[in-house]
Design a protein around this motif. Structure first.
Motif, PDB file in Angstrom:
ATOM      1  N   ARG A 229     -59.497 -39.900  -6.679  1.00 61.23           N
ATOM      2  CA  ARG A 229     -58.214 -39.648  -6.037  1.00 61.23           C
ATOM      3  C   ARG A 229     -58.041 -40.529  -4.795  1.00 61.23           C
ATOM      4  NH1 ARG A 229     -57.075 -33.898  -3.200  1.00 61.23           N
ATOM      5  NH2 ARG A 229     -58.914 -34.666  -2.074  1.00 61.23           N
ATOM      6  N   LYS A 231     -59.712 -43.212  -4.063  1.00 57.65           N
ATOM      7  CA  LYS A 231     -59.748 -44.624  -4.459  1.00 57.65           C
ATOM      8  C   LYS A 231     -58.356 -45.103  -4.862  1.00 57.65           C
ATOM      9  CE  LYS A 231     -62.194 -47.873  -7.467  1.00 57.65           C
ATOM     10  NZ  LYS A 231     -63.177 -48.039  -8.568  1.00 57.65           N
ATOM     11  N   LYS A 232     -57.636 -44.270  -5.596  1.00 60.45           N
ATOM     12  CA  LYS A 232     -56.275 -44.628  -6.016  1.00 60.45           C
ATOM     13  C   LYS A 232     -55.330 -44.689  -4.821  1.00 60.45           C
ATOM     14  CE  LYS A 232     -56.369 -43.010 -10.804  1.00 60.45           C
ATOM     15  NZ  LYS A 232     -55.804 -42.030 -11.791  1.00 60.45           N
ATOM     16  N   TRP A 233     -55.497 -43.763  -3.881  1.00 57.89           N
ATOM     17  CA  TRP A 233     -54.658 -43.788  -2.680  1.00 57.89           C
ATOM     18  C   TRP A 233     -54.879 -45.084  -1.901  1.00 57.89           C
ATOM     19  CZ3 TRP A 233     -55.998 -38.124  -0.832  1.00 57.89           C
ATOM     20  CH2 TRP A 233     -55.233 -37.217  -1.573  1.00 57.89           C
ATOM     21  N   GLU A 235     -56.039 -48.011  -3.083  1.00 56.33           N
ATOM     22  CA  GLU A 235     -55.534 -49.146  -3.866  1.00 56.33           C
ATOM     23  C   GLU A 235     -54.011 -49.228  -3.839  1.00 56.33           C
ATOM     24  OE1 GLU A 235     -59.120 -49.345  -7.224  1.00 56.33           O
ATOM     25  OE2 GLU A 235     -57.215 -48.342  -7.684  1.00 56.33           O
ATOM     26  N   ASN A 236     -53.356 -48.069  -3.835  1.00 59.86           N
ATOM     27  CA  ASN A 236     -51.902 -48.018  -3.959  1.00 59.86           C
ATOM     28  C   ASN A 236     -51.158 -47.785  -2.647  1.00 59.86           C
ATOM     29  OD1 ASN A 236     -51.993 -48.342  -6.835  1.00 59.86           O
ATOM     30  ND2 ASN A 236     -52.582 -46.190  -7.014  1.00 59.86           N
ATOM     31  N   ASP A 237     -51.915 -47.814  -1.520  1.00 64.27           N
ATOM     32  CA  ASP A 237     -51.259 -47.698  -0.208  1.00 64.27           C
ATOM     33  C   ASP A 237     -50.504 -46.369  -0.101  1.00 64.27           C
ATOM     34  OD1 ASP A 237     -50.286 -48.444   2.296  1.00 64.27           O
ATOM     35  OD2 ASP A 237     -48.629 -49.635   1.478  1.00 64.27           O
ATOM     36  N   LYS A 238     -51.199 -45.269  -0.433  1.00 64.25           N
ATOM     37  CA  LYS A 238     -50.549 -43.963  -0.545  1.00 64.25           C
ATOM     38  C   LYS A 238     -51.201 -42.904   0.340  1.00 64.25           C
ATOM     39  CE  LYS A 238     -47.628 -45.044  -3.900  1.00 64.25           C
ATOM     40  NZ  LYS A 238     -46.159 -45.032  -3.706  1.00 64.25           N
ATOM     41  N   LYS A 239     -50.455 -41.816   0.485  1.00 58.24           N
ATOM     42  CA  LYS A 239     -50.912 -40.571   1.099  1.00 58.24           C
ATOM     43  C   LYS A 239     -51.531 -40.826   2.482  1.00 58.24           C
ATOM     44  CE  LYS A 239     -51.438 -36.058   0.156  1.00 58.24           C
ATOM     45  NZ  LYS A 239     -50.325 -35.130  -0.092  1.00 58.24           N
ATOM     46  N   HIS A 243     -51.885 -48.416   4.364  1.00 54.02           N
ATOM     47  CA  HIS A 243     -52.463 -49.610   4.992  1.00 54.02           C
ATOM     48  C   HIS A 243     -51.894 -49.813   6.395  1.00 54.02           C
ATOM     49  CE1 HIS A 243     -52.953 -51.280   0.607  1.00 54.02           C
ATOM     50  NE2 HIS A 243     -53.764 -50.269   0.871  1.00 54.02           N
ATOM     51  N   SER A 287     -60.932 -53.349   0.631  1.00 54.45           N
ATOM     52  CA  SER A 287     -59.496 -53.616   0.557  1.00 54.45           C
ATOM     53  C   SER A 287     -59.029 -54.509   1.711  1.00 54.45           C
ATOM     54  CB  SER A 287     -58.702 -52.301   0.576  1.00 54.45           C
ATOM     55  OG  SER A 287     -58.633 -51.762   1.887  1.00 54.45           O
TER      56      SER A 287
END
Length: 362
Positions: A229, A231-233, A235-239, A243, A287
């Protein structure tokens, strides 16, 4: 007329039954139609777990924790997001309460503290600041809590019950809610559907029990699966993992306002950045999108010293505990948080923690 009334009654009977079943579940579990003040001011010696499924954050938790703080007037007060909830009363010497899960932005700390009565202030205030509170984009996306979030009792508002009737039926249909787990007796008092069903919620000292159904590190086959979870955040600049290169200077100013307030009140203040798992830190480093985090300490350490307080950065402390001691990708367990206290106490003999920290606790 009698014939008409009879028809109305016959029509209403199934409607009443349909409303009664979920209403009874909500009432019996303590999820709704119960005055939370009766819980706050209860002098029972029994342990309890308070965990709502539908009426927690933004409805009852902030009010509950603030009012509990006022009632207990703890000598040691912990304040922060969900990431401070593993501090336990056994880790400290003195009257303790964990008021974590009551802030969403850096503005909320001062709102909470200024609402406390004039005749009370904690001797030791332990504050956890999430790294992303100093991220400008994250900060701008959040709205600070109003004072009413802490002072308004919403537990008996009708909407908080009736708007959840269909959710109860969904729980009954999929088997998550049943008569046995609602009526089951225990030496612990469980209040709220999450507490009743999953044994998940806030303990009497304000710390959090993740319950019987939470999946931990040992439940996953690989490290990447456990931290998928986060890791996806990343990678996707989320939650929480938006960044950012530069630190948010508005947040720095808000932090200084908090320091000034505590200094003027002679409150012993210790603040820190909670740890992240080594694996998650590695994802972030790879990242190359989180330069702002490394700038937090260089700003907050000298600022804290200026106002006679302490600041510690535990974002990446590889010898604190290994990744198996994490509840998920950004929450450490109570072993990690006890270690935080030990590290502060040993590394700084002059720390305000000393005198309050129960070093004999393991």
């Amino acid at each position: 007329m009698k014939h008409y009334i009879k028809k109305v009654i016959i029509f209403l009977i199934p409607v009443i039954i349909m409303l009664f079943i979920p209403s009874w579940v909500l009432y019996k579990s303590g999820e709704a139609f119960n005055d939370i003040d009766t819980t706050i001011y209860s002098k029972t010696e029994k342990p309890y777990v308070l965990g709502y499924a539908y009426n927690g954050k933004g409805v009852n938790y902030e009010y509950f924790k603030f009012t509990k703080t006022v009632d207990l007037k703890p000598e040691i007060l912990v304040l922060g997001s969900s990431r401070v909830l593993q501090f336990r009363d056994c880790m400290f010497k003195g009257r303790f309460y964990n008021a974590g899960f009551t802030v969403g932005t850096i503005d909320d700390y001062l709102t909470f503290l200024k609402l406390l009565p004039d005749d009370y202030q904690p001797e030791l205030l332990l504050l956890g600041f999430d790294q992303w509170m100093f991220n400008e984009e994250y900060y701008n996306s959040k709205q600070a809590y109003s004072s009413s979030m802490y002072t308004l009792n919403k537990s008996l508002e009708v909407d908080n019950g009736f708007l959840n009737l269909l959710k109860v039926y969904e729980g009954l249909y999929n088997g998550k809610i049943n008569y046995k787990n609602i009526k089951k007796r225990s030496d612990t008092i469980y209040l709220g559907l999450n507490a009743v069903i999953n044994k998940k919620g806030f303990r009497k000292d304000g710390s959090f029990d993740y319950g019987v159904n939470h999946k931990y590190f040992s439940d996953f086959k690989t490290v990447d699966a456990f931290f998928l979870r986060e890791k996806k955040w990343i990678e996707n600049d989320k939650k929480y993992f938006i960044h950012g290169e530069e630190i948010n200077h508005v947040a720095i100013r808000k932090y200084e306002e908090l320091l000034v307030y505590c200094n003027n009140k002679n409150i012993k203040l210790v603040s820190f950045l909670p740890p992240l798992p080594n694996t998650v830190n590695s994802y972030m480093e790879q990242s190359g999108n989180y330069d702002y985090i490394s700038k937090i300490s260089s700003n907050l350490v000298p600022l804290s010293k200026k106002y006679n307080s302490e600041f510690y950065d535990f974002t990446s402390v590889k010898n604190l505990e290994d990744d198996t001691q994490y509840i998920d990708g950004h929450h450490g367990n109570e072993i990690i948080y006890n270690q935080i206290l030990k590290v502060i106490s040993k590394s700084n003999p002059e720390s305000k923690i000393n005198g309050f920290f129960n070093s004999s606790n393991n």
